[in-house]
Design an enzyme around this catalytic site. Sequence first.
Site, PDB file in Angstrom:
ATOM      1  N   TYR A   1     -13.740   1.857   1.703  1.00 16.62           N
ATOM      2  CA  TYR A   1     -12.910   3.050   1.930  1.00 16.62           C
ATOM      3  C   TYR A   1     -13.629   4.356   1.583  1.00 16.62           C
ATOM      4  O   TYR A   1     -13.188   5.434   1.987  1.00 16.62           O
ATOM      5  CB  TYR A   1     -11.594   2.946   1.148  1.00 16.62           C
ATOM      6  CG  TYR A   1     -10.620   2.009   1.826  1.00 16.62           C
ATOM      7  CD1 TYR A   1      -9.675   2.485   2.721  1.00 16.62           C
ATOM      8  CD2 TYR A   1     -10.676   0.634   1.610  1.00 16.62           C
ATOM      9  CE1 TYR A   1      -8.805   1.626   3.374  1.00 16.62           C
ATOM     10  CE2 TYR A   1      -9.814  -0.234   2.257  1.00 16.62           C
ATOM     11  CZ  TYR A   1      -8.878   0.264   3.145  1.00 16.62           C
ATOM     12  OH  TYR A   1      -8.027  -0.586   3.801  1.00 16.62           O
TER      13      TYR A   1
ATOM     14  N   CYS B   1      -5.325  -5.579  -5.016  1.00  7.88           N
ATOM     15  CA  CYS B   1      -5.960  -5.257  -3.747  1.00  7.88           C
ATOM     16  C   CYS B   1      -7.068  -6.264  -3.492  1.00  7.88           C
ATOM     17  O   CYS B   1      -7.641  -6.821  -4.430  1.00  7.88           O
ATOM     18  CB  CYS B   1      -6.548  -3.855  -3.841  1.00  7.88           C
ATOM     19  SG  CYS B   1      -7.315  -3.332  -2.304  1.00  7.88           S
TER      20      CYS B   1
ATOM     21  N   ASN C   1       0.825  -1.207   0.000  1.00  8.69           N
ATOM     22  CA  ASN C   1       0.000   0.000   0.000  1.00  8.69           C
ATOM     23  C   ASN C   1       0.852   1.248   0.000  1.00  8.69           C
ATOM     24  O   ASN C   1       1.996   1.200   0.437  1.00  8.69           O
ATOM     25  CB  ASN C   1      -0.894   0.000   1.247  1.00  8.69           C
ATOM     26  CG  ASN C   1      -2.193  -0.700   0.978  1.00  8.69           C
ATOM     27  OD1 ASN C   1      -2.728  -0.599  -0.126  1.00  8.69           O
ATOM     28  ND2 ASN C   1      -2.701  -1.413   1.971  1.00  8.69           N
TER      29      ASN C   1
ATOM     30  N   HIS D   1      -8.831   1.588  -3.551  1.00  9.83           N
ATOM     31  CA  HIS D   1      -9.514   2.087  -2.348  1.00  9.83           C
ATOM     32  C   HIS D   1     -10.445   3.252  -2.694  1.00  9.83           C
ATOM     33  O   HIS D   1     -10.777   4.082  -1.836  1.00  9.83           O
ATOM     34  CB  HIS D   1      -8.508   2.486  -1.247  1.00  9.83           C
ATOM     35  CG  HIS D   1      -7.857   1.278  -0.617  1.00  9.83           C
ATOM     36  ND1 HIS D   1      -7.027   1.343   0.471  1.00  9.83           N
ATOM     37  CD2 HIS D   1      -7.948  -0.040  -0.917  1.00  9.83           C
ATOM     38  CE1 HIS D   1      -6.623   0.124   0.802  1.00  9.83           C
ATOM     39  NE2 HIS D   1      -7.168  -0.725  -0.042  1.00  9.83           N
TER      40      HIS D   1
HETATM   41  C1  G6P Z   1      -7.765  -3.969   3.608  1.00  5.06           C
HETATM   42  C2  G6P Z   1      -7.071  -3.271   2.488  1.00  5.06           C
HETATM   43  C3  G6P Z   1      -5.627  -3.564   2.459  1.00  5.06           C
HETATM   44  C4  G6P Z   1      -5.029  -3.291   3.809  1.00  5.06           C
HETATM   45  C5  G6P Z   1      -5.746  -4.070   4.881  1.00  5.06           C
HETATM   46  C6  G6P Z   1      -5.278  -3.664   6.256  1.00  5.06           C
HETATM   47  O1  G6P Z   1      -7.901  -5.260   3.309  1.00  5.06           O
HETATM   48  O2  G6P Z   1      -7.633  -3.554   1.242  1.00  5.06           O
HETATM   49  O3  G6P Z   1      -5.044  -2.741   1.484  1.00  5.06           O
HETATM   50  O4  G6P Z   1      -3.677  -3.639   3.809  1.00  5.06           O
HETATM   51  O5  G6P Z   1      -7.100  -3.838   4.827  1.00  5.06           O
HETATM   52  O6  G6P Z   1      -5.635  -4.642   7.154  1.00  5.06           O
HETATM   53  P1  G6P Z   1      -5.029  -4.666   8.629  1.00  5.06           P
HETATM   54  O7  G6P Z   1      -5.488  -5.936   9.229  1.00  5.06           O
HETATM   55  O8  G6P Z   1      -3.535  -4.584   8.456  1.00  5.06           O
HETATM   56  O9  G6P Z   1      -5.576  -3.452   9.291  1.00  5.06           O
END
Ligand code: G6P
Length: 440
Positions: free
Chosen positions: A254, A171, A149, A201
């Site tokens: 998002y 993603c 990201n 996002h």
């Molecule tokens: C979502 C997003 C990802 C991000 C993740 C964070 O799935 O699409 O881009 O990395 O959330 O998850 P976390 O468990 O690290 O908060």
Amino acid sequence: MAGIKIVTIGGGSSYTPELVEGFIKRYDKLPVKELWLVDVPEGKEKLEIVGALAKRMVEDAGVPIDVHLSLDRREALPGADFVTTQIRVGQLDARAKDESIPLKYGVIGQETNGPGGLFKGLRTIPVILDICRDIEVLCPDAWLINFSNPAGMVTEAVLRHSNISKTVGLCNVPVGMRMGVAEMLDVDSDRVQIDFAGLNHMVYGLNVYLDGKNITENVLEQLVSGEGLTMKNIVDLGWEKDFIKGLGALPCPYHRYYYQTSKMLEAEQKDFAEKGSRAQVVQQLEKDLFELYKNPDLSVKPEQLEERGGAYYSDAACSLINSIYNDKRDIQPVNTRNNGAILGLPADSAVEVNCVITKDGPRPIAVGDLPVAVRGLIQQIKSFERVSAEAAVTGDYQKAMLAMTINPLVPSDSIAKAILDEMMEAHRDYLPQFLKAATP
Ligand code: G6P
């Protein structure tokens, strides 16, 4: 390709068992011969734990994938067919700063949106571009598949500021939305199709289908009657019915940061006071996960991994690699060069859109004009991504200031400046390009 070589940079990530599971499940069609997990020396311990689990997983599944561990990507890259990148420069401590500093100024702290997204990009893009330079020399025919990201901004940077053209940004949001709709309708997810278009996002489901029948209105109706679609890391505050009906398209989780800014800020502040930042929550989750991974009797992906926001990311990754390898020509939403698919966005910018996936990579499916109500926000975020990427590459402070100020989550130039300066200082060890640029 006879026997595929995959190199995963950031291989010590707690998400890696997902990827390994994905390769095991698809081994018949996607014969991975070598899987190289690479990490930086600071990540040695995690790499060894995840690597040992990966070895047990393939052994238990009886598939002949050779798992190699390395702390030197230049040792791993030669001959790679696919290079996947899942790096976190500065680790979760840096994420904690991305999330907490903006909050002090009454601005949403998030790792991919607003100031947090900008700083994650400033730290990550130079490292990804270094990896691109290594790929150019050591495995010029490889595909670079990035999950790091902010994935949209990183893809924009690779397309504009590297010599790599075989690249795709990935993603889990689109697959999460499809799974969420399937759950809402209580049907198998294979029966649901969504026309995705927008940016990472910042992607909309323009139309939703069940067995080919357009059911967008029905899904939006359910979305406003309590069946929220979200992910583990994003709170569901419901939606105003008339807004969603007026929008006429499915927003991604998002979008809440942009359409519900003050409510989301309040929720983040409350969460922060009660549990700390999401980074701190994830730090604890990771600790628990690594304890589980250490167990020599564990040889499958543990369920607890599903508490992370990135669920299904390996499905997205492995399906993509499978379709490129087998020239499947199926449809998947990925981040790729627009090439005219979405009118009004530059042809050479990264967009997240449904593509036909061929052996030569994604072929974006033409969308035409986006609905007028969403065009403006998408343009603004694209400008933010481009300016941020330029700041990351040049180390130009004024460009970083511009990026911070044009982000819709930041309310004024003065607040932008205050956040920028505090974050520049907090992350200075990971922003050498700005220090160099400042030296006469
Ligand atoms: C979502 C997003 C990802 C991000 C993740 C964070 O799935 O699409 O881009 O990395 O959330 O998850 P976390 O468990 O690290 O908060």
